[in-house]
Design a protein around this motif. Structure first.
Motif, PDB file in Angstrom:
ATOM      1  N   PRO A 177      25.991  37.513  44.489  1.00 47.03           N
ATOM      2  CA  PRO A 177      24.650  38.030  44.224  1.00 47.03           C
ATOM      3  C   PRO A 177      23.915  38.261  45.549  1.00 47.03           C
ATOM      4  O   PRO A 177      24.080  37.483  46.491  1.00 47.03           O
ATOM      5  N   SER A 178      23.103  39.328  45.600  1.00 44.05           N
ATOM      6  CA  SER A 178      22.516  39.691  46.894  1.00 44.05           C
ATOM      7  C   SER A 178      21.531  38.633  47.387  1.00 44.05           C
ATOM      8  O   SER A 178      21.378  38.437  48.585  1.00 44.05           O
ATOM      9  N   GLY A 179      20.848  37.931  46.464  1.00 49.39           N
ATOM     10  CA  GLY A 179      19.887  36.925  46.906  1.00 49.39           C
ATOM     11  C   GLY A 179      20.504  35.569  47.146  1.00 49.39           C
ATOM     12  O   GLY A 179      19.804  34.619  47.470  1.00 49.39           O
ATOM     13  N   ALA A 180      21.815  35.469  46.973  1.00 51.29           N
ATOM     14  CA  ALA A 180      22.435  34.149  47.019  1.00 51.29           C
ATOM     15  C   ALA A 180      22.610  33.668  48.450  1.00 51.29           C
ATOM     16  O   ALA A 180      22.659  34.457  49.386  1.00 51.29           O
ATOM     17  N   ASN A 181      22.689  32.353  48.565  1.00 54.41           N
ATOM     18  CA  ASN A 181      23.029  31.744  49.848  1.00 54.41           C
ATOM     19  C   ASN A 181      24.555  31.762  49.928  1.00 54.41           C
ATOM     20  O   ASN A 181      25.230  30.961  49.288  1.00 54.41           O
ATOM     21  N   LYS A 182      25.100  32.708  50.703  1.00 52.78           N
ATOM     22  CA  LYS A 182      26.518  33.056  50.565  1.00 52.78           C
ATOM     23  C   LYS A 182      27.460  31.887  50.823  1.00 52.78           C
ATOM     24  O   LYS A 182      28.404  31.658  50.073  1.00 52.78           O
ATOM     25  N   ILE A 201      24.959  21.096  41.712  1.00 48.34           N
ATOM     26  CA  ILE A 201      23.631  21.381  42.284  1.00 48.34           C
ATOM     27  C   ILE A 201      23.714  22.541  43.266  1.00 48.34           C
ATOM     28  O   ILE A 201      22.865  23.439  43.271  1.00 48.34           O
ATOM     29  N   MET A 202      24.753  22.530  44.115  1.00 52.39           N
ATOM     30  CA  MET A 202      24.882  23.584  45.109  1.00 52.39           C
ATOM     31  C   MET A 202      25.067  24.934  44.438  1.00 52.39           C
ATOM     32  O   MET A 202      24.471  25.933  44.851  1.00 52.39           O
ATOM     33  N   ALA A 203      25.881  24.969  43.380  1.00 49.66           N
ATOM     34  CA  ALA A 203      26.093  26.231  42.668  1.00 49.66           C
ATOM     35  C   ALA A 203      24.779  26.739  42.097  1.00 49.66           C
ATOM     36  O   ALA A 203      24.444  27.920  42.234  1.00 49.66           O
ATOM     37  N   ALA A 235      22.339  27.762  45.090  1.00 48.47           N
ATOM     38  CA  ALA A 235      22.777  28.883  45.920  1.00 48.47           C
ATOM     39  C   ALA A 235      22.786  30.191  45.147  1.00 48.47           C
ATOM     40  O   ALA A 235      22.678  31.262  45.750  1.00 48.47           O
ATOM     41  N   SER A 236      22.891  30.130  43.815  1.00 49.78           N
ATOM     42  CA  SER A 236      22.925  31.371  43.035  1.00 49.78           C
ATOM     43  C   SER A 236      21.601  32.117  43.100  1.00 49.78           C
ATOM     44  O   SER A 236      21.552  33.316  42.876  1.00 49.78           O
ATOM     45  N   ASN A 237      20.521  31.390  43.394  1.00 53.10           N
ATOM     46  CA  ASN A 237      19.190  31.986  43.456  1.00 53.10           C
ATOM     47  C   ASN A 237      18.820  32.657  42.135  1.00 53.10           C
ATOM     48  O   ASN A 237      18.337  33.787  42.108  1.00 53.10           O
TER      49      ASN A 237
END
Lengths: 201, 272
Positions: free
Chosen positions: B78-83, B134-136, B139-141
């Motif tokens: 996803p473009s807003g995600a923390n890659k 939690i990270m998933a 990070a998905s934003n």
């Protein structure tokens, strides 16, 4: 040789992660680096043969404390620019604290290496054929039992205190009273009425 | 001379350990694949359907086909995600579900790492599982993923506590943290019988820990679409899936070791 390599790897990553905790821009990243640092500290504990402490470190700090940190930090709406502005303001006091801790560290190491009584306080290689869980339990529940109980009591008070501080009974809140609901009988609350046609009740 | 010494001290043990790791992981992944097949078949027959029956005889190749499909599909970031975190979360979940198997004893002496604090290691690893979630979610934003992650994490953290207390009860009966010792202590009677209430609590907590029905609230398919892994596709999704099912098998393994006598169960017939 393998142990030395492992030690330097763990030690380097611990320190690097510690630096990143302080310097990373995003607080969530900070918490994740903190977790990395905890993890590598646990690795160092395993290397000196303190596997019980290592596992407890992971269970308590990584598994419980850091999760709560992460929860709080994620929910906060933090303005990063504002956060940066106070940096120079807090730098002197932070540097002072760091300096004090460094000096204390030197004292500890100095006592170990120069004082004659100090050797007693240094880590003792545990007696073989007893696991360090046993060794820890042997002193914790005999020699230090009062201190152990006192620590437990302090934690209990802290827990009760937290409950007392956060528990507040607000008026006007409709709560379910399960006992009341269960004790209702259909005879008390229901009237069966014969309704005549075209008249209503 | 020096080379053979190097070979004997470092290379050979490493090769043996790698072989042992494969001997654990390959059956585990096959078991995960067929657990999904089994689940789909059982649910299908409960709902008067046939379930997977097209690929291979009785649909037995369906898990492999699903795996191949997920492998070939495009991974969407996803473009807003923390890659970085977005990619790390499924890896973490999967790795954690595998490394826990290092201490599970399969038979007397048949264990990859027979460490002193085996049960604490298992407990520590299972308490780390919450980070993948939690990270998933973070990070998905995405709102849905984040809310799903919060629910899932809250549930996992809370049931961790009860699992810890149940483990302590078992440890008091055994007097050791070593898993082989725990199994050994059940030679005369399975702990499930004297500690029946603890066994039930552990089972319920295990269901909650793995987010299975009736504790599948975090999934919330009607309001949160699927929980924390909504934004994941292809292999990243597959890693979550594999991790989750491997965790279920791990929890069953823990139940067996703690309460059902572990591998002594199989041993019993020959000794009696």
């Amino acid at each position: 040789m393998v142990q030395a390599i492992a030690f330097y790897a763990f030690a380097f990553v611990t320190i690097a992660a510690g630096v990143m905790v302080v310097s990373s821009r995003n607080p969530v990243h900070s918490v994740l680096y903190l977790i990395l640092a905890f993890f590598n500290a646990a690795g160092l504990f395993v290397l000196i043969g303190a596997e019980f402490i290592a596992m407890i470190l992971v269970v308590v700090y990584v598994g419980a404390v850091a999760v709560l940190f992460l929860f709080v930090v994620m929910m906060l709406d933090i303005n990063f620019v504002e956060l940066r502005q106070g940096f120079m303001h807090y730098l002197p006091i932070g540097a002072l604290l760091g300096l004090i801790l460094l000096v204390e560290l030197f004292f500890v190491i100095g006592i170990w290496s120069f004082s004659e009584d100090g050797n007693m306080l240094a880590a003792v290689i545990p007696i073989q054929n007893i696991s360090n869980t046993h060794a820890l339990g042997n002193v914790l529940y005999t020699k230090y039992v009062y201190l152990f109980q006192a620590a437990g009591l302090i934690l209990l008070i802290a827990m009760i205190g937290a409950i007392v501080l956060t528990l507040r009974s607000r008026p006007g809140v409709r709560k379910q009273k399960i006992a009341d609901q269960l004790s209702r009988r259909s005879e008390d609350v229901l009237d069966v009425v014969k309704v005549k046609e075209g008249e209503g009740v | 001379m020096e080379f053979s010494e190097f070979l004997n001290t470092y290379l050979l043990p490493t090769a043996i350990i790698v072989a042992q790791i494969f001997a654990i992981i390959v059956p585990l992944l096959v078991a995960v694949a067929y657990l999904t097949y089994f689940e789909r078949k059982v649910i299908a027959s409960m709902q008067l359907r046939k379930g997977p029956n097209v690929v291979g005889p009785f649909g037995l190749l369906q898990p492999l086909a699903d795996g191949a499909k997920l492998f070939i599909k495009e991974t969407i970031l996803p473009s807003g995600a923390n890659k970085i975190l977005f990619a790390m979360a499924p890896m973490l979940t999967f790795i954690l579900s595998l490394i826990a198997w290092a201490v599970i004893p399969f038979d007397a002496g048949m264990v990859l790492a027979d460490i002193n604090v085996g049960i604490l290691y298992l407990f520590a690893i299972s308490s780390l599982g919450v980070y993948g979630v939690i990270m998933a979610g973070w990070a998905s934003n995405s709102k849905y993923a984040f809310l799903g992650a919060l629910r899932s994490a809250a549930q996992m953290v809370s049931y961790e506590v009860s699992i810890g207390f149940v483990i302590i009860t078992v440890l008091l009966c055994v007097g050791s943290l070593n898993l082989s010792a725990i199994v050994e202590a059940q030679k005369t009677i399975w702990f499930a019988i004297p500690l029946l209430p603890m066994f039930v609590i552990f089972f319920v907590s295990a269901l909650a820990e793995t987010n299975r029905a009736p504790f599948d609230l975090p999934e919330g398919e009607s309001e949160l679409v699927a929980g924390y892994f909504v934004e994941y596709s292809s292999m990243t999704f597959a890693l979550f899936f594999l991790g989750e099912y491997a965790n279920m098998i791990l929890m069953s393994g823990m139940t067996a070791v703690l309460f059902l006598g572990g591998m002594v169960a199989a041993d019993r017939h020959s000794t009696v």
